[in-house]
Design a protein around this motif. Structure first.
Motif, PDB file in Angstrom:
ATOM      1  N   LEU A 155       0.833  -1.207   0.000  1.00  0.00           N
ATOM      2  CA  LEU A 155       0.000   0.000   0.000  1.00  0.00           C
ATOM      3  C   LEU A 155       0.868   1.257   0.000  1.00  0.00           C
ATOM      4  CD1 LEU A 155      -2.596  -1.172   2.667  1.00  0.00           C
ATOM      5  CD2 LEU A 155      -2.997  -0.996   0.203  1.00  0.00           C
ATOM      6  N   TYR A 156       1.967   1.207   0.719  1.00  0.00           N
ATOM      7  CA  TYR A 156       2.896   2.349   0.760  1.00  0.00           C
ATOM      8  C   TYR A 156       3.434   2.650  -0.641  1.00  0.00           C
ATOM      9  CZ  TYR A 156       7.196   4.940   1.835  1.00  0.00           C
ATOM     10  OH  TYR A 156       8.200   5.868   1.869  1.00  0.00           O
ATOM     11  N   ALA A 157       3.837   1.598  -1.365  1.00  0.00           N
ATOM     12  CA  ALA A 157       4.317   1.789  -2.739  1.00  0.00           C
ATOM     13  C   ALA A 157       3.205   2.346  -3.622  1.00  0.00           C
ATOM     14  CB  ALA A 157       4.836   0.469  -3.302  1.00  0.00           C
ATOM     15  N   ALA A 158       2.003   1.795  -3.482  1.00  0.00           N
ATOM     16  CA  ALA A 158       0.870   2.266  -4.288  1.00  0.00           C
ATOM     17  C   ALA A 158       0.585   3.739  -4.019  1.00  0.00           C
ATOM     18  CB  ALA A 158      -0.363   1.422  -3.976  1.00  0.00           C
ATOM     19  N   ASN A 159       0.673   4.141  -2.767  1.00  0.00           N
ATOM     20  CA  ASN A 159       0.431   5.536  -2.396  1.00  0.00           C
ATOM     21  C   ASN A 159       1.498   6.456  -2.990  1.00  0.00           C
ATOM     22  OD1 ASN A 159      -1.246   7.381  -0.695  1.00  0.00           O
ATOM     23  ND2 ASN A 159       0.712   7.719   0.342  1.00  0.00           N
ATOM     24  N   ASN A 160       2.742   5.997  -2.998  1.00  0.00           N
ATOM     25  CA  ASN A 160       3.815   6.801  -3.602  1.00  0.00           C
ATOM     26  C   ASN A 160       3.621   6.943  -5.110  1.00  0.00           C
ATOM     27  OD1 ASN A 160       5.202   7.462  -1.302  1.00  0.00           O
ATOM     28  ND2 ASN A 160       6.744   5.865  -1.510  1.00  0.00           N
ATOM     29  N   ILE A 161       3.165   5.877  -5.740  1.00  0.00           N
ATOM     30  CA  ILE A 161       2.876   5.955  -7.177  1.00  0.00           C
ATOM     31  C   ILE A 161       1.769   6.970  -7.422  1.00  0.00           C
ATOM     32  CG2 ILE A 161       1.984   4.644  -9.140  1.00  0.00           C
ATOM     33  CD1 ILE A 161       3.377   2.170  -7.663  1.00  0.00           C
ATOM     34  N   ALA A 162       0.753   6.969  -6.561  1.00  0.00           N
ATOM     35  CA  ALA A 162      -0.323   7.955  -6.680  1.00  0.00           C
ATOM     36  C   ALA A 162       0.218   9.377  -6.571  1.00  0.00           C
ATOM     37  CB  ALA A 162      -1.375   7.705  -5.605  1.00  0.00           C
ATOM     38  N   LYS A 163       1.222   9.575  -5.722  1.00  0.00           N
ATOM     39  CA  LYS A 163       1.855  10.899  -5.610  1.00  0.00           C
ATOM     40  C   LYS A 163       2.498  11.296  -6.939  1.00  0.00           C
ATOM     41  CE  LYS A 163       2.908  10.603  -0.647  1.00  0.00           C
ATOM     42  NZ  LYS A 163       3.992  10.527   0.370  1.00  0.00           N
ATOM     43  N   GLY A 164       3.171  10.335  -7.583  1.00  0.00           N
ATOM     44  CA  GLY A 164       3.793  10.626  -8.867  1.00  0.00           C
ATOM     45  C   GLY A 164       2.769  10.961  -9.933  1.00  0.00           C
ATOM     46  N   ILE A 165       1.679  10.220  -9.965  1.00  0.00           N
ATOM     47  CA  ILE A 165       0.618  10.489 -10.945  1.00  0.00           C
ATOM     48  C   ILE A 165       0.045  11.882 -10.716  1.00  0.00           C
ATOM     49  CG2 ILE A 165      -1.670   9.791 -11.746  1.00  0.00           C
ATOM     50  CD1 ILE A 165      -0.877   6.909 -10.877  1.00  0.00           C
ATOM     51  N   ARG A 166      -0.216  12.213  -9.472  1.00  0.00           N
ATOM     52  CA  ARG A 166      -0.780  13.529  -9.159  1.00  0.00           C
ATOM     53  C   ARG A 166       0.170  14.646  -9.598  1.00  0.00           C
ATOM     54  NH1 ARG A 166      -4.876  15.413  -6.192  1.00  0.00           N
ATOM     55  NH2 ARG A 166      -4.701  17.513  -5.341  1.00  0.00           N
ATOM     56  N   ARG A 167       1.467  14.427  -9.397  1.00  0.00           N
ATOM     57  CA  ARG A 167       2.463  15.449  -9.740  1.00  0.00           C
ATOM     58  C   ARG A 167       2.465  15.740 -11.239  1.00  0.00           C
ATOM     59  NH1 ARG A 167       6.453  13.020  -7.574  1.00  0.00           N
ATOM     60  NH2 ARG A 167       6.158  14.062  -5.586  1.00  0.00           N
ATOM     61  N   PHE A 168       2.350  14.688 -12.058  1.00  0.00           N
ATOM     62  CA  PHE A 168       2.447  14.869 -13.503  1.00  0.00           C
ATOM     63  C   PHE A 168       1.103  15.088 -14.182  1.00  0.00           C
ATOM     64  CE2 PHE A 168       6.322  12.289 -12.558  1.00  0.00           C
ATOM     65  CZ  PHE A 168       7.241  13.284 -12.839  1.00  0.00           C
ATOM     66  N   ALA A 169       0.009  14.869 -13.476  1.00  0.00           N
ATOM     67  CA  ALA A 169      -1.324  15.031 -14.066  1.00  0.00           C
ATOM     68  C   ALA A 169      -1.604  16.468 -14.474  1.00  0.00           C
ATOM     69  CB  ALA A 169      -2.395  14.551 -13.094  1.00  0.00           C
ATOM     70  N   SER A 170      -0.997  17.401 -13.770  1.00  0.00           N
ATOM     71  CA  SER A 170      -1.276  18.815 -14.038  1.00  0.00           C
ATOM     72  C   SER A 170      -0.747  19.270 -15.391  1.00  0.00           C
ATOM     73  CB  SER A 170      -0.668  19.690 -12.925  1.00  0.00           C
ATOM     74  OG  SER A 170       0.737  19.523 -12.895  1.00  0.00           O
ATOM     75  N   ARG A 171       0.191  18.516 -15.958  1.00  0.00           N
ATOM     76  CA  ARG A 171       0.778  18.950 -17.236  1.00  0.00           C
ATOM     77  C   ARG A 171       0.594  17.924 -18.352  1.00  0.00           C
ATOM     78  NH1 ARG A 171       7.196  18.641 -15.604  1.00  0.00           N
ATOM     79  NH2 ARG A 171       7.506  16.406 -15.996  1.00  0.00           N
ATOM     80  N   GLY A 172      -0.286  16.970 -18.151  1.00  0.00           N
ATOM     81  CA  GLY A 172      -0.513  15.969 -19.187  1.00  0.00           C
ATOM     82  C   GLY A 172      -1.799  15.211 -18.969  1.00  0.00           C
ATOM     83  N   LYS A 173      -1.973  14.140 -19.744  1.00  0.00           N
ATOM     84  CA  LYS A 173      -3.214  13.365 -19.710  1.00  0.00           C
ATOM     85  C   LYS A 173      -3.174  12.212 -18.719  1.00  0.00           C
ATOM     86  CE  LYS A 173      -4.319  14.220 -24.585  1.00  0.00           C
ATOM     87  NZ  LYS A 173      -4.584  13.573 -25.908  1.00  0.00           N
ATOM     88  N   VAL A 174      -2.050  11.990 -18.067  1.00  0.00           N
ATOM     89  CA  VAL A 174      -1.925  10.825 -17.200  1.00  0.00           C
ATOM     90  C   VAL A 174      -2.928  10.883 -16.051  1.00  0.00           C
ATOM     91  CG1 VAL A 174      -0.092  11.854 -15.768  1.00  0.00           C
ATOM     92  CG2 VAL A 174      -0.321   9.371 -15.918  1.00  0.00           C
ATOM     93  N   ARG A 175      -3.569   9.734 -15.799  1.00  0.00           N
ATOM     94  CA  ARG A 175      -4.554   9.634 -14.720  1.00  0.00           C
ATOM     95  C   ARG A 175      -4.452   8.254 -14.074  1.00  0.00           C
ATOM     96  NH1 ARG A 175      -4.581  14.224 -15.869  1.00  0.00           N
ATOM     97  NH2 ARG A 175      -6.349  15.651 -16.237  1.00  0.00           N
ATOM     98  N   LEU A 176      -4.920   8.168 -12.859  1.00  0.00           N
ATOM     99  CA  LEU A 176      -5.027   6.888 -12.176  1.00  0.00           C
ATOM    100  C   LEU A 176      -6.299   6.194 -12.653  1.00  0.00           C
ATOM    101  CD1 LEU A 176      -4.030   4.864 -10.048  1.00  0.00           C
ATOM    102  CD2 LEU A 176      -5.247   6.203  -8.311  1.00  0.00           C
ATOM    103  N   ALA A 177      -6.150   4.968 -13.161  1.00  0.00           N
ATOM    104  CA  ALA A 177      -7.305   4.242 -13.701  1.00  0.00           C
ATOM    105  C   ALA A 177      -7.879   3.255 -12.698  1.00  0.00           C
ATOM    106  CB  ALA A 177      -6.904   3.512 -14.976  1.00  0.00           C
ATOM    107  N   GLY A 178      -7.139   2.942 -11.641  1.00  0.00           N
ATOM    108  CA  GLY A 178      -7.688   2.052 -10.627  1.00  0.00           C
ATOM    109  C   GLY A 178      -6.634   1.212  -9.935  1.00  0.00           C
ATOM    110  N   ILE A 179      -7.086   0.538  -8.888  1.00  0.00           N
ATOM    111  CA  ILE A 179      -6.259  -0.403  -8.139  1.00  0.00           C
ATOM    112  C   ILE A 179      -6.637  -1.822  -8.549  1.00  0.00           C
ATOM    113  CG2 ILE A 179      -5.602  -1.221  -5.844  1.00  0.00           C
ATOM    114  CD1 ILE A 179      -4.826   1.681  -6.342  1.00  0.00           C
ATOM    115  N   ILE A 180      -5.630  -2.637  -8.829  1.00  0.00           N
ATOM    116  CA  ILE A 180      -5.839  -4.057  -9.076  1.00  0.00           C
ATOM    117  C   ILE A 180      -5.363  -4.798  -7.837  1.00  0.00           C
ATOM    118  CG2 ILE A 180      -5.213  -6.055 -10.486  1.00  0.00           C
ATOM    119  CD1 ILE A 180      -4.692  -4.063 -12.802  1.00  0.00           C
ATOM    120  N   GLY A 181      -6.274  -5.403  -7.114  1.00  0.00           N
ATOM    121  CA  GLY A 181      -5.896  -6.153  -5.928  1.00  0.00           C
ATOM    122  C   GLY A 181      -5.362  -7.519  -6.303  1.00  0.00           C
TER     123      GLY A 181
END
Length: 272
Positions: A155-181
């Motif tokens: 979960l910690y790794a997943a949360n850090n990845i979410a931080k990266g997505i949020r950082r780059f979302a403001s300047r591009g189309k990248v979005r979080l599409a979901g969690i695969i358990g």
């Protein structure tokens, strides 16, 4: 064309999940390309039936860039799936993240990738350096799926990845599409992941049960779709593939603090 990436903690099952999704998509007639971004170059093993022996970085090490041809780095796997492995440096030498940058830039320069309905980037571990973040940062992938179990460090790794997505979302189309358990059979795991996904402002798009059929298939160097196409596990991957094709619930994530992660895990009684 859909451009997606699977991220997650090392060893969480990204490559297994990616390969089974690629296989499922190919079997419904989709043209699929899977690109492994891991120095172990094992992302496409189940699709090729062996470890890829000709990675992009292998070619760069042995040839001048002008001598490298598409056929040197493009391989055909199960049911016509296009397979590419970025590769990595020799152990203890160089930066694996930098290797991803070099590999993807060469693919661009050669216009090496054939027309596909979906390109899937299978990326090592956490967003810990610019190289591993490149598919997000440079727009190679626009829809990011995070593979996670209910274990704290996953979960910690997943949360850090979410931080990266949020950082780059403001300047591009990248979005979080979901969690695969990807289940590790920890207590209350599916419910925990449902709540974690909600905290990140996304959805749990699939919960993949732990099943020995996956290990049997891998021991035979095959995806579950090849090894046991009539199994319940194969149906799980088929459903996930269909979800990925139709998913429009793309969000800018809302990462949480480590304290919040610990509280979440403790409520469900899981242990790291």
């Amino acid at each position: 064309m859909k451009k997606i990436a699977f991220y997650g903690k090392g060893g969480i099952g990204k490559s297994t999940t990616a390969s089974n999704v690629s296989a499922a998509l190919s079997l419904i007639g989709k043209r699929v390309c899977q690109i492994g971004c891991d120095p172990k170059n094992d992302s496409t093993r189940l699709l090729l039936g062996h470890i890829c022996k000709e990675t992009v970085l292998d070619q760069i090490r042995t040839k001048d860039a002008s001598e490298i041809k598409k056929e040197d780095i493009i391989h055909t796997g199960f049911n016509g799936i296009t397979c590419v492995e970025a590769g990595g440096p020799e152990p203890g030498v160089g930066c694996a993240g930098r290797g991803i940058i070099v590999a993807l830039q060469l693919l661009d320069r050669l216009h090496a990738l054939p027309e596909s309905d979906l390109i899937l980037y299978d990326v090592l571990g956490d967003v810990v350096c610019g190289g591993f973040a490149m598919p997000i940062r440079e727009g190679y992938a626009e829809e990011i799926y995070v593979v996670s179990s209910g274990e704290l460090m996953s979960l910690y790794a997943a949360n850090n990845i979410a931080k990266g997505i949020r950082r780059f979302a403001s300047r591009g189309k990248v979005r979080l599409a979901g969690i695969i358990g990807n289940s590790r059979k920890v207590p209350g795991e599916k419910e925990l992941l449902l709540e974690f996904a909600e905290m990140l402002h996304t959805k749990l798009v699939a919960f993949v049960p732990r099943d020995k059929i996956v290990n049997l298939a891998e021991n035979n160097r095959q995806t579950v779709l090849q090894y046991a196409p009539d199994s319940a596990q194969a149906d799980v991957y088929r459903k996930l593939a269909e979800t990925i094709l139709t998913n429009e619930n793309l969000t800018i994530p809302t990462p949480v603090s480590f304290d919040d992660l610990e509280k979440l895990v403790s409520r469900y009684g899981t242990e790291n």
